[in-house]
Write an enzyme that holds these catalytic residues in place. Sequence first.
Site, PDB file in Angstrom:
ATOM      1  N   TYR A 165       0.861  -1.314  -0.299  1.00 23.05           N
ATOM      2  CA  TYR A 165      -0.647  -0.188   0.017  1.00 23.05           C
ATOM      3  C   TYR A 165       0.926   1.089  -0.304  1.00 23.05           C
ATOM      4  O   TYR A 165       0.758   1.728  -0.572  1.00 23.05           O
ATOM      5  CB  TYR A 165      -1.546   0.089   1.147  1.00 23.05           C
ATOM      6  CG  TYR A 165      -2.356  -0.873   0.964  1.00 23.05           C
ATOM      7  CD1 TYR A 165      -3.121  -0.230   0.253  1.00 23.05           C
ATOM      8  CD2 TYR A 165      -2.348  -2.351   1.223  1.00 23.05           C
ATOM      9  CE1 TYR A 165      -4.645  -0.702  -0.084  1.00 23.05           C
ATOM     10  CE2 TYR A 165      -3.396  -2.933   0.955  1.00 23.05           C
ATOM     11  CZ  TYR A 165      -4.261  -2.064   0.903  1.00 23.05           C
ATOM     12  OH  TYR A 165      -5.509  -2.787  -0.084  1.00 23.05           O
ATOM     13  N   LYS A 209       5.529   9.373  14.597  1.00 20.90           N
ATOM     14  CA  LYS A 209       5.115   8.152  13.931  1.00 20.90           C
ATOM     15  C   LYS A 209       4.269   7.221  14.519  1.00 20.90           C
ATOM     16  O   LYS A 209       2.825   6.989  14.499  1.00 20.90           O
ATOM     17  CB  LYS A 209       5.200   7.126  12.676  1.00 20.90           C
ATOM     18  CG  LYS A 209       4.873   5.823  12.186  1.00 20.90           C
ATOM     19  CD  LYS A 209       3.908   6.189  11.354  1.00 20.90           C
ATOM     20  CE  LYS A 209       2.886   5.511  10.629  1.00 20.90           C
ATOM     21  NZ  LYS A 209       2.380   5.385   9.556  1.00 20.90           N
ATOM     22  N   ARG A 255     -11.576  24.182  20.623  1.00 20.72           N
ATOM     23  CA  ARG A 255     -10.277  23.042  21.332  1.00 20.72           C
ATOM     24  C   ARG A 255     -10.399  22.431  21.003  1.00 20.72           C
ATOM     25  O   ARG A 255      -9.758  20.994  21.689  1.00 20.72           O
ATOM     26  CB  ARG A 255      -9.093  23.803  21.822  1.00 20.72           C
ATOM     27  CG  ARG A 255      -8.776  24.920  22.014  1.00 20.72           C
ATOM     28  CD  ARG A 255      -7.758  25.786  22.187  1.00 20.72           C
ATOM     29  NE  ARG A 255      -9.073  26.365  24.325  1.00 20.72           N
ATOM     30  CZ  ARG A 255      -9.403  26.903  23.720  1.00 20.72           C
ATOM     31  NH1 ARG A 255      -8.976  27.416  22.680  1.00 20.72           N
ATOM     32  NH2 ARG A 255     -10.682  27.627  24.806  1.00 20.72           N
ATOM     33  N   CYS A 295      -2.752  -0.169  12.335  1.00 20.06           N
ATOM     34  CA  CYS A 295      -2.081   0.753  12.196  1.00 20.06           C
ATOM     35  C   CYS A 295      -2.475   1.458  13.238  1.00 20.06           C
ATOM     36  O   CYS A 295      -1.801   0.745  14.614  1.00 20.06           O
ATOM     37  CB  CYS A 295      -2.026   1.972  11.599  1.00 20.06           C
ATOM     38  SG  CYS A 295      -1.756   1.868   9.663  1.00 20.06           S
ATOM     39  N   TYR A 333     -12.479  -2.754   7.280  1.00 25.67           N
ATOM     40  CA  TYR A 333     -12.973  -2.097   8.139  1.00 25.67           C
ATOM     41  C   TYR A 333     -12.850  -0.362   8.373  1.00 25.67           C
ATOM     42  O   TYR A 333     -12.959   0.489   9.350  1.00 25.67           O
ATOM     43  CB  TYR A 333     -11.401  -2.336   8.343  1.00 25.67           C
ATOM     44  CG  TYR A 333      -9.643  -1.726   8.200  1.00 25.67           C
ATOM     45  CD1 TYR A 333     -10.035  -1.286   6.781  1.00 25.67           C
ATOM     46  CD2 TYR A 333      -9.425  -0.231   8.892  1.00 25.67           C
ATOM     47  CE1 TYR A 333      -8.097  -0.435   6.512  1.00 25.67           C
ATOM     48  CE2 TYR A 333      -8.890   0.823   8.081  1.00 25.67           C
ATOM     49  CZ  TYR A 333      -8.208   0.309   7.175  1.00 25.67           C
ATOM     50  OH  TYR A 333      -7.545   1.353   6.773  1.00 25.67           O
ATOM     51  N   LYS A 334     -13.111   0.405   6.875  1.00 25.98           N
ATOM     52  CA  LYS A 334     -14.091   1.717   7.384  1.00 25.98           C
ATOM     53  C   LYS A 334     -14.432   1.473   6.189  1.00 25.98           C
ATOM     54  O   LYS A 334     -13.798   1.152   5.097  1.00 25.98           O
ATOM     55  CB  LYS A 334     -12.355   2.564   7.629  1.00 25.98           C
ATOM     56  CG  LYS A 334     -11.480   2.476   6.482  1.00 25.98           C
ATOM     57  CD  LYS A 334     -10.850   3.703   7.027  1.00 25.98           C
ATOM     58  CE  LYS A 334      -9.236   4.041   5.840  1.00 25.98           C
ATOM     59  NZ  LYS A 334      -8.841   5.126   6.181  1.00 25.98           N
ATOM     60  N   ARG A 392      -9.069  -6.791   6.504  1.00 30.28           N
ATOM     61  CA  ARG A 392      -8.184  -7.449   7.443  1.00 30.28           C
ATOM     62  C   ARG A 392      -7.942  -6.612   8.559  1.00 30.28           C
ATOM     63  O   ARG A 392      -8.002  -5.519   8.550  1.00 30.28           O
ATOM     64  CB  ARG A 392      -6.304  -7.532   7.123  1.00 30.28           C
ATOM     65  CG  ARG A 392      -6.352  -8.305   5.753  1.00 30.28           C
ATOM     66  CD  ARG A 392      -4.942  -8.400   4.891  1.00 30.28           C
ATOM     67  NE  ARG A 392      -4.624  -7.445   4.075  1.00 30.28           N
ATOM     68  CZ  ARG A 392      -3.989  -6.534   3.276  1.00 30.28           C
ATOM     69  NH1 ARG A 392      -3.364  -7.530   3.820  1.00 30.28           N
ATOM     70  NH2 ARG A 392      -3.688  -5.236   3.357  1.00 30.28           N
TER      71      ARG A 392
HETATM   72  N1  SAJ Z   1     -11.977   4.661  12.954  1.00 28.62           N
HETATM   73  C1  SAJ Z   1     -13.027   4.714  14.376  1.00 28.62           C
HETATM   74  N2  SAJ Z   1     -13.489   6.096  14.763  1.00 28.62           N
HETATM   75  C2  SAJ Z   1     -12.942   7.382  14.359  1.00 28.62           C
HETATM   76  C3  SAJ Z   1     -11.225   7.423  13.541  1.00 28.62           C
HETATM   77  C4  SAJ Z   1     -11.465   6.008  13.329  1.00 28.62           C
HETATM   78  O1  SAJ Z   1     -13.905   3.952  15.309  1.00 28.62           O
HETATM   79  O2  SAJ Z   1     -13.350   8.145  14.947  1.00 28.62           O
HETATM   80  C5  SAJ Z   1     -11.596   3.444  12.895  1.00 28.62           C
HETATM   81  C6  SAJ Z   1     -12.182   2.835  11.583  1.00 28.62           C
HETATM   82  O3  SAJ Z   1     -13.206   2.885  11.283  1.00 28.62           O
HETATM   83  C7  SAJ Z   1     -11.193   1.571  11.621  1.00 28.62           C
HETATM   84  C8  SAJ Z   1      -9.953   2.440  12.420  1.00 28.62           C
HETATM   85  O4  SAJ Z   1     -10.475   3.502  13.204  1.00 28.62           O
HETATM   86  O5  SAJ Z   1     -11.932   0.315  11.813  1.00 28.62           O
HETATM   87  C9  SAJ Z   1      -8.450   3.298  11.724  1.00 28.62           C
HETATM   88  O6  SAJ Z   1      -8.728   3.678  10.676  1.00 28.62           O
HETATM   89  P1  SAJ Z   1      -8.643   5.618  10.184  1.00 28.62           P
HETATM   90  O7  SAJ Z   1      -8.996   5.876   9.078  1.00 28.62           O
HETATM   91  O8  SAJ Z   1      -8.025   6.130  11.521  1.00 28.62           O
HETATM   92  O9  SAJ Z   1      -6.962   4.842  10.426  1.00 28.62           O
HETATM   93  P2  SAJ Z   1      -5.963   4.542   8.730  1.00 28.62           P
HETATM   94  O10 SAJ Z   1      -5.724   2.519   9.748  1.00 28.62           O
HETATM   95  O11 SAJ Z   1      -6.643   3.789   7.488  1.00 28.62           O
HETATM   96  O12 SAJ Z   1      -4.784   4.525   8.398  1.00 28.62           O
HETATM   97  C10 SAJ Z   1      -4.284   5.706   9.504  1.00 28.62           C
HETATM   98  C11 SAJ Z   1      -3.747   6.926   9.103  1.00 28.62           C
HETATM   99  N3  SAJ Z   1      -3.483   7.754  10.754  1.00 28.62           N
HETATM  100  C12 SAJ Z   1      -3.532   8.587  11.137  1.00 28.62           C
HETATM  101  O13 SAJ Z   1      -4.911   8.764  11.175  1.00 28.62           O
HETATM  102  C13 SAJ Z   1      -2.496   9.226  12.690  1.00 28.62           C
HETATM  103  C14 SAJ Z   1      -2.827   6.836   8.484  1.00 28.62           C
HETATM  104  O14 SAJ Z   1      -2.169   8.333   7.901  1.00 28.62           O
HETATM  105  C15 SAJ Z   1      -1.270   6.260   8.718  1.00 28.62           C
HETATM  106  O15 SAJ Z   1      -0.560   5.942   7.894  1.00 28.62           O
HETATM  107  C16 SAJ Z   1      -2.170   5.057   9.002  1.00 28.62           C
HETATM  108  O16 SAJ Z   1      -2.454   4.524   9.906  1.00 28.62           O
HETATM  109  C17 SAJ Z   1      -0.716   3.598   8.600  1.00 28.62           C
HETATM  110  O17 SAJ Z   1      -0.363   3.414   8.034  1.00 28.62           O
HETATM  111  O18 SAJ Z   1       0.261   4.034  10.501  1.00 28.62           O
END
Ligand code: SAJ
Length: 424
Positions: free
Chosen positions: A11, A206, A246, A260, A316-317, A324
Amino acid sequence: MASICVLGLGYVGLPTAALLAAAGHRVLGVDTDPRVLARLADGEPHIDEPGLATVVRAALQSGHLCPAARPEGADIFVIAVPTPLQRGEGLPRADLAAVRGAAESIVPVLRTGNLVLLESTSPPGTTRDVLVPVLERSGLRAERDLDVAYCPERVIPGNILKELLANVRIVGGLTPRAAERAAELYRTFVDGEIICTDAMTAELVKLMENTYRDVNIALANQLARMAEDLDVDAWRVIELANRHPRVHLHQPGPGVGGHCIGVDPWFLVEKLPEATRLLRVARELNDGVPQLVADWAVDLVRDVARPKIALLGLAYKGDVDDARESPAVRVRDLLVARVGAKVVTHDPHVGDHRDVAALHRCVDGAHLIVLLTPHTAYQHLDPADMAKLMARRVILDTRGCVNRAAWRAAGFRVVVLGGSPRPR
Ligand code: SAJ
């Protein structure tokens, strides 16, 4: 323009390799998985990500990106391999086998003056204590003969290409010279600001970004439980609280998925077990939600002899094809493990049954819909269509994303995670 060897075409590695090629570098893209290489040999990426196919095709056609099974000598090496969580006895730990493997594979071709960049998410200290010792097996000394830096990827699946270009990039050098050289490379294709620091700081940055999100999602899930007990709508509370300049409350949901956010906090716990109590509590809270959703679903069909439950969403989203580590999959597995219920799933982005007919088959005769992934397609569902198909009109919305009034108007009982009283 440099010759660059990118190790790992996943990815992050594949879009990075394609963008480096588009910037005019000569890129050798190395992957150990023959299926990845076979797809690329056909001119196509193996990943479904907006805009990726176009840049990968262009990079391959221009000859600037060449896929390969093995690294060759180059000016710069970029390591972008997975660092999954190893679950066994005790606390989960980072599995750094792929980082070690990638580093070992370049040892025979390393030359004085090479720049080696690690992009994979790793526990603090990995660059200095894991990567460098392997590279030094070449006989070269890290700070003298090589430049080594940790440059974390920070892109979000679903928007990777745009974020690779636009996001601020943190480059952590083992030495200031290594950081400056890494910055020079990223400047050739990144529009966002590039900030130099040391490797350990970049590693911690990170991990803290994703930990920030995990802890905040845990807070949102905790709020959802409070709201269910108080018979208040958590989604409205979040909307109103976020009008404060804030405050940025996150969203509750069926749990945290992806590779992640639910993983990275463990990389800190592993290194610093005493100083990470809050992280552990947040992880436990988020990991507990799929069970709660499954229990809630079972409660909603308790009075049906042979209930059918339609699960909408496996990814997952929303709007990604990746299932996965998905909380939706955990909910499915928990429900399947209960005898007596027929559990059917649908996802417009995952698996072979993506079409409307498959959606109708999934919902047909169901006593309950559980909405698990907020895909755009699901937000446009016509509740009247669903109503006609179902044996009983009940929906459990775990993402607070359906138009409650419209579903109620179609005769549905609408139950919302964080927005309805939880069964006891
Ligand atoms: N989720 C919630 N509530 C929220 C936000 C997310 O339940 O308010 C859930 C989502 O549905 C999902 C999970 O959290 O199941 C993670 O989704 P995500 O969109 O927050 O993050 P990832 O895993 O797709 O990508 C993250 C990102 N990190 C941040 O936003 C700080 C991305 O920028 C990173 O590059 C990536 O992890 C990584 O590779 O580390």
